[in-house]
Design a protein around this motif. Structure first.
Motif, mmCIF file in Angstrom:
data_model
loop_
_atom_site.group_PDB
_atom_site.id
_atom_site.type_symbol
_atom_site.label_atom_id
_atom_site.label_comp_id
_atom_site.label_asym_id
_atom_site.label_seq_id
_atom_site.Cartn_x
_atom_site.Cartn_y
_atom_site.Cartn_z
ATOM 1 N N VAL A 86 0.838 -1.209 0.000
ATOM 2 C CA VAL A 86 0.000 0.000 0.000
ATOM 3 C C VAL A 86 0.870 1.255 0.000
ATOM 4 O O VAL A 86 0.588 2.229 -0.707
ATOM 5 N N ARG A 91 -2.395 -1.084 -4.157
ATOM 6 C CA ARG A 91 -3.498 -1.179 -3.207
ATOM 7 C C ARG A 91 -4.384 -2.408 -3.431
ATOM 8 O O ARG A 91 -5.057 -2.862 -2.516
ATOM 9 N N ALA A 116 -5.451 -1.731 2.303
ATOM 10 C CA ALA A 116 -5.521 -2.165 0.905
ATOM 11 C C ALA A 116 -6.969 -2.298 0.439
ATOM 12 O O ALA A 116 -7.898 -2.397 1.245
#
Length: 278
Positions: A86, A91, A116
């Motif tokens: 992240v 992500r 995430a």
């Protein structure tokens, strides 16, 4: 991510392993760029210094830890890796977990807490456990599978279905973000029934011998498995193989819009490839 998969790079951990290899194949077939995260490529789950170079510039990642997903080691590594991902702008993360394994919840929670855009795929027992990995040699060489599965019924899932669900989750935009997807095969079989189907496909005599988890643990210790790993596996089998997973899940149908591959089809294909020949 659905709008331009050709410009999407996905990191596939364990890309040479049982699930990672199929995820990489399915991702390539879907038009994604695959970045294999294996030791051969300089990636090591136990060496944090190898993570950044693997993640930098990627868009998404598939996470499968070499330790069992229910182990403290997996929870620690997945949590740290997800936070690093992240932080580097990666992500979209999909974690392989195990259906019915309560010990996997800390690992799943570590992913969720990372910030995430996460999806968890909780898989039933793999059909390919009969054709790849530590159980195969017993079937191939002695014609017998010794395992603490008792007479419980499992909806064995084809790893190719797991991989396709993972890739669908990676490429479906926000549709599966924040969800746990449970995937299984289309019918319930005991381990004995599964071995019988393998025997029919392979055209040879094969048998299944159920043993208590503790006895199986003693066999593992005899093969040189470390005591702490033996104890973890014994407790895992005692819980997972208590019948809690004797039901079907609709994740494959819901995500892929089709029925899961049947165990008989898996057995036929693996037999044709010579998997269980002596």
């Amino acid at each position: 991510m659905t709008q331009n998969t050709r410009n999407t790079t996905v990191v596939v951990t364990g890309a040479s392993g049982r699930t990672g290899r199929r995820v990489a194949e399915a991702a390539l077939a879907a038009g994604l760029t695959v970045r294999a995260a294996t030791r051969a490529q300089g990636f090591d789950w136990t060496e944090r210094s190898t993570w950044a170079d693997t993640l930098r510039g990627a868009d998404a990642a598939y996470l499968v830890c070499p330790a069992d997903v229910g182990s403290p080691e997996a929870a620690r590594h997945v949590g740290l890796f997800a936070h690093e991902a992240v932080g580097l702008g990666v992500r979209r993360l999909v974690l392989l977990s195990a259906r019915g394994e309560e010990r996997a919840r800390p690992t799943e929670e570590a992913l969720r807490e990372s910030g995430a855009d996460w999806t968890v795929v909780r898989a039933a027992w793999f059909a390919q456990n009969f054709s790849e990995g530590p159980l195969v040699e017993g079937l191939r060489q002695s014609g017998e599978l010794v395992f603490p599965g008792g007479a419980v019924r499992e909806p064995f899932v084809d790893v190719r279905d797991v991989a396709e669900v993972v890739v669908a989750a990676l490429t479906a935009g926000e549709r599966y973000v924040g969800q746990a997807l449970a995937v299984s095969g289309p019918r319930l079989l005991t381990f004995g029934e599964a071995v019988a189907e393998v025997a029919r496909a392979a055209g040879r005599e094969l048998s299944y011998r159920a043993v208590p988890a503790r006895e199986y643990g003693a066999r593992l210790a005899g093969f040189g498995v470390p005591p702490e790993e033996v104890e973890f596996l014994v407790e895992l089998f005692e819980s997972l193989l208590d019948g809690r997973n004797s039901y079907l899940s609709d994740g494959v149908q819901r995500v892929l819009g089709r029925e899961p591959r049947d165990f008989a089809d898996f057995a036929g294909e693996a037999a044709a490839a010579g998997t269980w020949k002596v």
